[in-house]
Design an enzyme around this catalytic site. Structure first.
Site, PDB file in Angstrom:
ATOM      1  N   LYS A   1       0.807  -1.209  -0.186  1.00  0.00           N
ATOM      2  CA  LYS A   1       0.040   0.244   0.097  1.00  0.00           C
ATOM      3  C   LYS A   1       0.890   1.105   0.020  1.00  0.00           C
ATOM      4  O   LYS A   1       1.925   1.377   0.857  1.00  0.00           O
ATOM      5  CB  LYS A   1      -0.669  -0.015   1.321  1.00  0.00           C
ATOM      6  CG  LYS A   1      -1.743   1.141   1.306  1.00  0.00           C
ATOM      7  CD  LYS A   1      -3.340   0.738   0.907  1.00  0.00           C
ATOM      8  CE  LYS A   1      -4.025   2.109   0.464  1.00  0.00           C
ATOM      9  NZ  LYS A   1      -3.682   2.777  -0.708  1.00  0.00           N
TER      10      LYS A   1
ATOM     11  N   GLN B   1       7.361   3.781   3.722  1.00  0.00           N
ATOM     12  CA  GLN B   1       5.975   3.538   3.575  1.00  0.00           C
ATOM     13  C   GLN B   1       5.876   2.130   4.523  1.00  0.00           C
ATOM     14  O   GLN B   1       4.843   1.838   5.115  1.00  0.00           O
ATOM     15  CB  GLN B   1       5.606   3.205   2.387  1.00  0.00           C
ATOM     16  CG  GLN B   1       4.026   3.404   2.248  1.00  0.00           C
ATOM     17  CD  GLN B   1       3.260   4.604   2.174  1.00  0.00           C
ATOM     18  OE1 GLN B   1       3.734   5.412   1.394  1.00  0.00           O
ATOM     19  NE2 GLN B   1       2.371   4.635   2.760  1.00  0.00           N
TER      20      GLN B   1
ATOM     21  N   LYS C   1       5.960   3.062   8.071  1.00  0.00           N
ATOM     22  CA  LYS C   1       4.688   3.930   8.306  1.00  0.00           C
ATOM     23  C   LYS C   1       3.200   3.386   8.580  1.00  0.00           C
ATOM     24  O   LYS C   1       2.552   3.509   9.513  1.00  0.00           O
ATOM     25  CB  LYS C   1       4.467   5.168   7.230  1.00  0.00           C
ATOM     26  CG  LYS C   1       3.175   5.904   7.370  1.00  0.00           C
ATOM     27  CD  LYS C   1       3.047   6.725   6.035  1.00  0.00           C
ATOM     28  CE  LYS C   1       4.551   7.304   5.647  1.00  0.00           C
ATOM     29  NZ  LYS C   1       4.417   8.428   4.584  1.00  0.00           N
TER      30      LYS C   1
ATOM     31  N   LYS D   1       5.359   1.752  -3.222  1.00  0.00           N
ATOM     32  CA  LYS D   1       5.037   3.139  -3.792  1.00  0.00           C
ATOM     33  C   LYS D   1       5.397   3.059  -5.440  1.00  0.00           C
ATOM     34  O   LYS D   1       6.015   2.170  -5.780  1.00  0.00           O
ATOM     35  CB  LYS D   1       6.223   4.031  -3.231  1.00  0.00           C
ATOM     36  CG  LYS D   1       6.026   5.639  -3.327  1.00  0.00           C
ATOM     37  CD  LYS D   1       5.072   5.893  -2.252  1.00  0.00           C
ATOM     38  CE  LYS D   1       4.705   7.304  -2.602  1.00  0.00           C
ATOM     39  NZ  LYS D   1       3.965   8.082  -1.377  1.00  0.00           N
TER      40      LYS D   1
ATOM     41  N   GLY E   1      -2.926   8.207  -4.184  1.00  0.00           N
ATOM     42  CA  GLY E   1      -2.248   9.539  -4.748  1.00  0.00           C
ATOM     43  C   GLY E   1      -1.041   9.772  -3.987  1.00  0.00           C
ATOM     44  O   GLY E   1      -0.520   9.434  -2.812  1.00  0.00           O
ATOM     45  N   ASP E   2      -0.178  10.643  -4.573  1.00  0.00           N
ATOM     46  CA  ASP E   2       1.004  11.306  -3.894  1.00  0.00           C
ATOM     47  C   ASP E   2       1.091  12.747  -4.586  1.00  0.00           C
ATOM     48  O   ASP E   2       0.216  13.270  -5.120  1.00  0.00           O
ATOM     49  CB  ASP E   2       1.944  10.656  -3.958  1.00  0.00           C
ATOM     50  CG  ASP E   2       3.329  10.985  -3.079  1.00  0.00           C
ATOM     51  OD1 ASP E   2       3.224  10.706  -1.860  1.00  0.00           O
ATOM     52  OD2 ASP E   2       4.283  11.652  -3.456  1.00  0.00           O
TER      53      ASP E   2
ATOM     54  N   THR F   1      -4.130  13.496   5.440  1.00  0.00           N
ATOM     55  CA  THR F   1      -2.667  13.719   5.874  1.00  0.00           C
ATOM     56  C   THR F   1      -2.274  14.864   6.538  1.00  0.00           C
ATOM     57  O   THR F   1      -1.721  14.835   7.411  1.00  0.00           O
ATOM     58  CB  THR F   1      -2.001  13.378   4.447  1.00  0.00           C
ATOM     59  OG1 THR F   1      -2.185  12.292   3.702  1.00  0.00           O
ATOM     60  CG2 THR F   1      -0.399  13.567   4.690  1.00  0.00           C
TER      61      THR F   1
ATOM     62  N   ASN G   1      -2.233  19.103  -1.764  1.00  0.00           N
ATOM     63  CA  ASN G   1      -3.082  18.177  -0.782  1.00  0.00           C
ATOM     64  C   ASN G   1      -2.704  18.291   0.771  1.00  0.00           C
ATOM     65  O   ASN G   1      -3.581  18.690   1.663  1.00  0.00           O
ATOM     66  CB  ASN G   1      -3.137  16.697  -1.378  1.00  0.00           C
ATOM     67  CG  ASN G   1      -3.958  16.067  -0.349  1.00  0.00           C
ATOM     68  OD1 ASN G   1      -3.529  15.444   0.612  1.00  0.00           O
ATOM     69  ND2 ASN G   1      -5.404  16.040  -0.478  1.00  0.00           N
TER      70      ASN G   1
ATOM     71  N   SER H   1      -6.915   5.669   3.963  1.00  0.00           N
ATOM     72  CA  SER H   1      -6.860   4.737   2.875  1.00  0.00           C
ATOM     73  C   SER H   1      -7.388   3.487   3.314  1.00  0.00           C
ATOM     74  O   SER H   1      -8.086   2.522   2.597  1.00  0.00           O
ATOM     75  CB  SER H   1      -5.407   4.746   2.002  1.00  0.00           C
ATOM     76  OG  SER H   1      -5.464   5.863   1.353  1.00  0.00           O
TER      77      SER H   1
HETATM   78  P1  NDP Z   1       0.689  17.626  -4.223  1.00  0.00           P
HETATM   79  O1  NDP Z   1       1.128  17.516  -5.440  1.00  0.00           O
HETATM   80  O2  NDP Z   1      -0.662  18.076  -3.914  1.00  0.00           O
HETATM   81  O3  NDP Z   1       1.468  18.991  -3.625  1.00  0.00           O
HETATM   82  C1  NDP Z   1       3.023  19.244  -3.702  1.00  0.00           C
HETATM   83  C2  NDP Z   1       3.411  20.354  -3.310  1.00  0.00           C
HETATM   84  O4  NDP Z   1       4.864  20.404  -3.006  1.00  0.00           O
HETATM   85  C3  NDP Z   1       3.038  21.508  -4.259  1.00  0.00           C
HETATM   86  O5  NDP Z   1       2.903  22.778  -3.905  1.00  0.00           O
HETATM   87  C4  NDP Z   1       4.515  21.611  -5.146  1.00  0.00           C
HETATM   88  O6  NDP Z   1       4.671  22.753  -5.861  1.00  0.00           O
HETATM   89  C5  NDP Z   1       5.420  21.503  -4.001  1.00  0.00           C
HETATM   90  N1  NDP Z   1       6.576  20.851  -4.506  1.00  0.00           N
HETATM   91  C6  NDP Z   1       6.736  19.394  -5.077  1.00  0.00           C
HETATM   92  N2  NDP Z   1       7.746  19.090  -5.556  1.00  0.00           N
HETATM   93  C7  NDP Z   1       8.462  20.090  -5.404  1.00  0.00           C
HETATM   94  C8  NDP Z   1       9.849  20.517  -5.557  1.00  0.00           C
HETATM   95  N3  NDP Z   1      10.911  19.826  -5.900  1.00  0.00           N
HETATM   96  N4  NDP Z   1      10.166  21.821  -4.962  1.00  0.00           N
HETATM   97  C9  NDP Z   1       9.506  22.577  -4.628  1.00  0.00           C
HETATM   98  N5  NDP Z   1       8.034  22.603  -4.128  1.00  0.00           N
HETATM   99  C10 NDP Z   1       7.826  21.240  -4.713  1.00  0.00           C
HETATM  100  O7  NDP Z   1       1.244  16.659  -3.198  1.00  0.00           O
HETATM  101  P2  NDP Z   1       1.078  16.259  -1.831  1.00  0.00           P
HETATM  102  O8  NDP Z   1       0.566  17.631  -0.908  1.00  0.00           O
HETATM  103  O9  NDP Z   1       0.140  14.857  -1.841  1.00  0.00           O
HETATM  104  O10 NDP Z   1       2.348  15.639  -1.203  1.00  0.00           O
HETATM  105  C11 NDP Z   1       3.250  16.434  -0.432  1.00  0.00           C
HETATM  106  C12 NDP Z   1       4.296  15.670   0.295  1.00  0.00           C
HETATM  107  O11 NDP Z   1       3.459  14.804   1.078  1.00  0.00           O
HETATM  108  C13 NDP Z   1       5.094  14.638  -0.430  1.00  0.00           C
HETATM  109  O12 NDP Z   1       6.309  14.359  -0.030  1.00  0.00           O
HETATM  110  C14 NDP Z   1       4.323  13.242  -0.274  1.00  0.00           C
HETATM  111  O13 NDP Z   1       4.932  12.047  -0.370  1.00  0.00           O
HETATM  112  C15 NDP Z   1       3.737  13.436   1.281  1.00  0.00           C
HETATM  113  N6  NDP Z   1       2.659  12.702   1.475  1.00  0.00           N
HETATM  114  C16 NDP Z   1       1.433  12.819   0.788  1.00  0.00           C
HETATM  115  C17 NDP Z   1       0.328  12.147   1.329  1.00  0.00           C
HETATM  116  C18 NDP Z   1      -1.163  12.172   0.653  1.00  0.00           C
HETATM  117  O14 NDP Z   1      -1.926  11.647   1.008  1.00  0.00           O
HETATM  118  N7  NDP Z   1      -1.121  12.887  -0.738  1.00  0.00           N
HETATM  119  C19 NDP Z   1       0.409  11.154   2.164  1.00  0.00           C
HETATM  120  C20 NDP Z   1       1.732  11.065   3.104  1.00  0.00           C
HETATM  121  C21 NDP Z   1       2.712  11.944   2.571  1.00  0.00           C
HETATM  122  P3  NDP Z   1       4.633  22.774  -7.398  1.00  0.00           P
HETATM  123  O15 NDP Z   1       3.353  22.762  -7.855  1.00  0.00           O
HETATM  124  O16 NDP Z   1       5.342  24.070  -7.858  1.00  0.00           O
HETATM  125  O17 NDP Z   1       5.481  21.625  -7.886  1.00  0.00           O
END
Ligand code: NDP
Length: 450
Positions: free
Chosen positions: A95, A116, A119, A131, A170-171, A215, A246, A382
C-alpha cells in the site's frame, strides 16, 4: 556460531546496501536514517539478527519498471518511465501512493517505498508498504493528456495490482482526477468493479470521507499530541507551512480550526505570507480548482505578499510543517527556525528534513515528528477506505474524522512509548523507527524465510 553485536551487524548491512544501490542517494539516506536508530532494538531482539531480518527488509520484494508511451495533444508520441516498488507485504497488501513528477526516479520511489513500510506498520491497519509513479510532469498538461497518460500507465500497472495484492493511492501530482482516470482504465481492462484496488477515489464511487483531508489533518493531530506532552498546543501559535498541495492545504485548515494561525504556503516558484492567517477557501480556489500558481493567492488577498524563490523557513513562527517534498529543510533553515523561536516541527511530507537539520533541531530541544509517524493519517484513512469498500459501507465525515484522530493518537502513543523503552523519551525518530521495525520484523520472523 556467535552473532555479531548489533552495531557490527548494522554497519555490515548498511555497507552492503550502499554497495548494492550506488547512485540512489535518497534511498540510502532513508535506509541510513532508520538503521542508525535500531541498535537498542537488536540488543533486545538478537533473533532478528539471526533470521536476517534487516538484510531482507532493505531489499524490495519486487521492483517493476515499465515504459509508458502515450500521445500528446499535438499528436506527438511521448515516452515516460513507470515504477512500482512492492517493498514489503509482511503485514498486508502493498500500500502506498503514486507520484507523477519529473524528479521521480528509482532512488526516489525506493526511498518512499521503504519509508512506507514503517509508516504503514505504525497505523496498525495491516497494510504492507509499496510506492510507485512516473517521471511524467502533469504541470501544463491538458486534462485529455493527463487522461491518456494515466490510461497508458494503468495498462501496464494492471498486471501487478489488486485489492489483495497491491493498492496504490495518490501522492505528488496524483489527486482525485488522476485516480479517477486510473480506476476507469483498470475497470475497462479487467471487466471488474474492484473498488478496493485504488484509494482516494471520488466520494460518489467508493471514496472515503476525509481521505482528502487525512494526511494534513493527521499531521496536525500528531503535532497537537506531541505539544500536549510538553504542556503546549497549536492554539495561539503561528505555523509556517511549506507546499500548497493536498497535504499543505489541510494542515493549514486544521491548524486554523484548532485556533492556531497558519501564515504561509509555497510552491516551486516561491512562497506567500499572510499575517492574518491563510484564507483556506481562497487557497483551495487557486490551487485545487484553478490549478494556478501560489503567487495568484497574494494577488487576490489584501495584506498578503508573495516572495519569489527564497526560503519559507525564514518566516517567524513557533510551529513548522514541511509539506512539499524531500530534503526541503536543511541545516541553514533549521538554524533560522530555531533563531525565530520554533518549538515543534512536524513533517507532512516524506523526508523533507535532512538528517543534519534533524540533528540541529533535536539538539536545540525542538520537538520533531518524522513523516513516517506524522503523515501516517493519509494511508491510515486509505485503509479505512479499503475496509468500507470491502463491507460495501460508507461512514460519514464525523465518524471518519474521529477514527482518524484516534489512529493518530495511537500512532503518537506507540512512538512515544518506544522512545521511552529504547532510552530516549521524546525522540520520535527513534520511536517511529523502532516501533515500526519491531512490528514488521516480528511478522517476517513468524512467516519464515521468504
Ligand atoms: P501535491 O502534488 O498535492 O502538492 C505538492 C506541493 O509541493 C506543491 O505545492 C508543489 O509545488 C510542491 N513541490 C513538489 N515538489 C517540489 C519541489 N521539487 N520543489 C518545490 N516544491 C515542490 O502533493 P501532496 O501534497 O500530496 O504531497 C506533498 C508531500 O506529502 C510529499 O512528500 C508526499 O510524498 C507527502 N505525502 C502525501 C500524502 C497524501 O496523502 N497526499 C500522504 C503522505 C505523505 P509545485 O506545484 O510548484 O510543484
Amino acid at each position: 556460531m556467535s552473532l555479531p553485536t548489533p552495531e557490527a551487524h548494522l554497519s555490515a548491512v548498511l555497507e552492503a546496501v550502499e554497495c548494492r544501490n550506488q547512485g540512489e542517494p535518497e534511498f540510502l539516506q532513508a535506509v541510513r536514517e532508520v538503521l542508525e536508530t535500531l541498535a537498542p532494538v537488536l540488543e533486545e531482539h538478537p533473533e532478528y539478527i539471526e533470521a536476517g531480518i534487516l538484510e531482507r527488509l532493505v531489499e524490495p520484494e519486487r521492483q517493476i519498471l515499465f515504459r509508458v508511451p502515450w500521445v500528446d495533444d499535438r499528436g506527438k508520441v511521448q515516452v515516460n518511465r513507470g515504477y512500482r516498488i512492492q517493498f514489503n507485504a509482511a503485514l498486508g497488501p502493498y500500500k502506498g501512493g503514486l507520484r507523477f513528477h519529473p524528479s521521480v526516479n528509482l532512488s526516489v520511489v525506493k526511498f518512499l517505498g521503504f519509508e512506507q513500510v514503517f509508516k504503514n506498520a505504525l497505523t496498525s491497519q495491516r497494510i504492507g508498504g509499496g510506492k510507485g509513479g512516473s517521471d511524467f510532469d502533469p504541470a501544463g498538461k491538458s486534462d485529455a493528456e493527463v487522461m491518456r497518460f494515466s490510461q497508458a500507465f494503468m495498462t501496464e500497472l494492471v498486471h501487478y495490482i489488486g485489492e489483495h495484492t497491491d493498492v496504490p493511492a495518490g501522492d505528488i501530482g496524483v489527486g482525485a482526477r488522476e485516480i479517477g482516470y486510473l480506476f476507469g482504465q483498470y475497470r475497462r481492462l479487467t471487466h471488474r468493479y474492484e473498488s478496493g484496488v485504488l484509494t482516494g477515489k471520488g466520494k460518489g464511487w467508493g471514496g472515503a470521507e476525509v481521505r482528502t483531508e487525512a494526511t494534513g489533518y493527521g499531521a496536525v493531530f500528531f503535532a497537537e499530541e506531541m505539544l500536549a506532552r510538553a504542556a503546549d498546543g497549536v492554539a495561539g501559535r503561528r505555523a509556517i507551512v511549506s507546499g500548497s498541495g493536498n497535504v499543505a492545504t489541510y494542515v493549514i485548515e486544521k491548524v486554523q480550526q484548532l485556533g492556531g494561525r497558519a501564515i504561509t504556503a509555497s510552491d516551486s516558484s516561491g512562497y506567500i505570507v499572510d499575517e492574518a492567517g491563510i484564507d483556506v477557501d481562497l487557497l483551495k480556489q487557486v490551487k485545487e480548482t484553478e490549478r494556478a500558481r501560489i503567487s495568484e493567492y497574494a494577488e487576490r488577498r489584501p495584506g498578503a505578499h508573495f516572495v519569489a524563490g527564497g526560503s519559507v523557513w525564514d518566516v517567524r513562527g513557533e510551529l513548522a510543517f514541511p509539506c512539499a517534498t524531500q530534503n526541503e529543510l536543511g541545516v541553514d533553515a533549521a538554524r533560522e527556525l530555531i533563531k525565530n523561536g520554533v518549538r515543534a516541527v512536524a513533517e507532512g511530507a516524506n523526508m523533507p528534513t535532512t538528517p543534519e537539520a534533524i540533528e540541529v533541531l533535536q539538539g536545540a530541544g525542538v520537538l520533531f515528528a518524522p513523516g513516517k509517524a506524522a503523515n501516517a493519517g493519509g494511508v491510515a484513512t486509505s485503509a479505512l477506505e479499503m475496509s468500507q469498500n470491502a463491507a460495501r459501507s460508507r461512514w460519514d465525515f464525523d465518524k471518519s474524522e474521529s477514527r482518524l484522530h484516534e489512529i493518530m493518537r495511537d500512532v503518537h502513543e506507540l512512538c512515544y512509548s518506544a522512545s521511552e523503552r529504547y532510552g530516549k523519551p521524546g525522540d520520535y525518530v527513534l520511536g517511529a523507527n523502532s516501533a515500526g521495525f519491531v512490528t514488521v520484523a516480528q511478522a517476517m520472523l513468524e512467516q519464515g524465510v521468504i
